[in-house]
Scaffold this active site. Sequence first.
Site, short mmCIF file in Angstrom:
data_model
loop_
_atom_site.label_atom_id
_atom_site.label_comp_id
_atom_site.label_asym_id
_atom_site.label_seq_id
_atom_site.Cartn_x
_atom_site.Cartn_y
_atom_site.Cartn_z
N VAL A 290 3.70 -0.60 4.38
CA VAL A 290 2.41 -1.18 4.74
C VAL A 290 1.90 -2.05 3.59
O VAL A 290 1.98 -1.64 2.41
CB VAL A 290 1.37 -0.09 5.06
N LEU B 59 0.81 -1.21 0.00
CA LEU B 59 0.00 0.00 0.00
C LEU B 59 0.84 1.26 0.00
O LEU B 59 0.41 2.31 -0.47
CB LEU B 59 -0.93 0.01 1.23
N ASP C 152 2.51 14.39 14.06
CA ASP C 152 2.51 14.12 12.62
C ASP C 152 1.08 14.13 12.07
O ASP C 152 0.71 13.29 11.25
CB ASP C 152 3.17 12.76 12.34
#
Length: 692
Positions: A29, A21, A153
């Site tokens: 991921v 991904l 973040d």
Amino acid sequence: MGVLRARTNSRLGSYELGDRLGAGGMAEVYVGTRAGPHGFNKRFAIKLILPQLAQDARFVQMFCDEARICAALTHPNIVQVVDFGESDGNLFMAMEYVDGISCAKLLRAVASRGERFPLPSALFIAHEVLRALTFAHEARDEQGRPLGIVHRDVSPGNILIGRTGEVKLTDFGIVRSSFIDRRTYPGELKGKMGYMSPEQVIGGELDARSDLFTVGIVLAEMLLCRPLFPGRNELDILSRIFEADLRVLERYGTHLSPELLVALRTALAREPNARFQSARDFAEALRGVARQVGASLEEGDLAPWLANLGILASRSGVREAVSAHEPMRSTHPAPRPALPPSGAMRAARRPLARTEPPPSSSRMVATTPSSGLPARPGTKFKIRTATGNIVGPLTVAQLLELIATGRVARRTLVSSDGVHFHAVSDDPALGHLVNRPAFDFFHEDTSRMAWQRRIQRDTLPAQLYELCVRAETGLLVFKGDRSQKRVYFSAGVPSFITSNDRSELLGARLVAAGVVPKAAVEACLSLRDGPERLGETLIHQGYLRPTTLLRALIEQIEHRFVELGSWSQGHVCFYRGEQSGEEQLKPYTTGAALVTRLVREGYSGAELAELLGGIRGETLVRVPDAPLAMLDLGLTNAERYALELAPHLQSPERLTAQLAQQNVASPAEGLRAVFIGLASGILSTPRWVGRV
């Protein structure tokens, strides 16, 4: 620790890895499928450390910290970690799979069509992120102790939006918490370019209000569909964030309601104390805006809009295929062949599809620029003094240093061949610096002088506080026997300072601090193939990170100003309305707080006792409606306590005795508090002569 060579179609424990991904700076991921009996299958997002970092103990520990944090945060707006394990030496996290799109991809898609987010959708997404942050910021451990979590973040790439309209915050990989060790190395920049708070870009202390600033950025960009802090390079972007430069919002946000603009300006305030003080407060403000415009904050209203956009594939990943942590790519040119880079420079790309040109020129304000026109490498110069003496040969770096410190004037004669001399101001390679008013240490228009005074130790701080109180804009010139400083004030804050002290030049300070080698500074000063300044050239050559330069520039301004606290002779004069003509960078503090620091570092306890000797036994009175508040002064806790106590104990002698008895402040701190109080106008006494 092992490394999976072929991640896709590999097994990891009970999970079958499928499509990749995305990948970021620390992890990647994959779609993971776990099979069960009778044909049962469930998809997860499987996160692993990048193979090249799998042996790095620090990154491994950060990965484990993220798993621990997420496991403790069970909330519908936070992506859940459902499993954490190790298979063949590979650590992994299994997270819930969000079938939808990231806010980053959504922003790019909407912006590419020249559209904006519907107001209800933008408000809903921001509101749900704030719900997640409220839970994270207020989380406690089993003993009821605050975990002190700061996400650090919050960016569009870490906001996931499901097909049915649910919004989830993910990626706690660089979270700050009171129960995990700090693993940010000095000079490291944690967070994505364009999505940081002012305190974050300079490596300052962070709390939950830093996350609120970044939520404000995301909300503004959804409403404007353009970068809130655009720039030509990393330094441009960081500088605009540091100054909380909201010109893009003011220019393109005219369609927004006054109430929404107030909420955005509050969230995006430069000072944390001026922002919303909690995610809960920010969320409440957005609910108020939604009520005023008749918008509901329901996920059901978001899903139809997503469907109508037609950007969700029939089978979507956790986020767009290019990024799990937002990929990194350079925003500046490659290093020049003349100087090999000393370090790799990376910059995160912006999430919007369109590049926004900066509203004005670069914010970089290094005070020792390189030349603006090309010249032959290795060119040496000679100068002819007023007495006819020849000085040289001088390298470009040496000559620029002489100009920047006022040792070479506009009409000084210079030659590159030792025969033909001309004024420095007429030299195409050098005149760019000597012709700038901020570096003209020789000529002043006395007709524009507002006042001139002899430097006196008892009155100097009061004069400086007065400029802050009046929010003055102008030029303050300090002149000693051989020293001179030119301090440009902007609305009561010193924002640009030149000095004829060589040790205070940017390059000299970087070398002294061990940040860059002297040879690198000299070589970069000699590179003359563009309108860059020293700091920019050091960045492009790989010797300096933008965040390091930004901190160095701020520290340079503050140091040059605070050093004035050591001056005891000379004159000071003020030219009201004068401007430097330079790009300015305000310190991350108030002007009054800098004056307080000047007193703290420049006045000893013995000197303060002597200066206050004339008011022995005098009654100290708190001035009602004083022009400055204590919060503006940047006092330490001990100084603040002493200043609050002073009027009740009436005299400096009683104050210092009481402080010593309570063991809460030293005699020097007590005397300093009294001196600052009198100089700033918070305290008064009949015989004090230190006021302007």
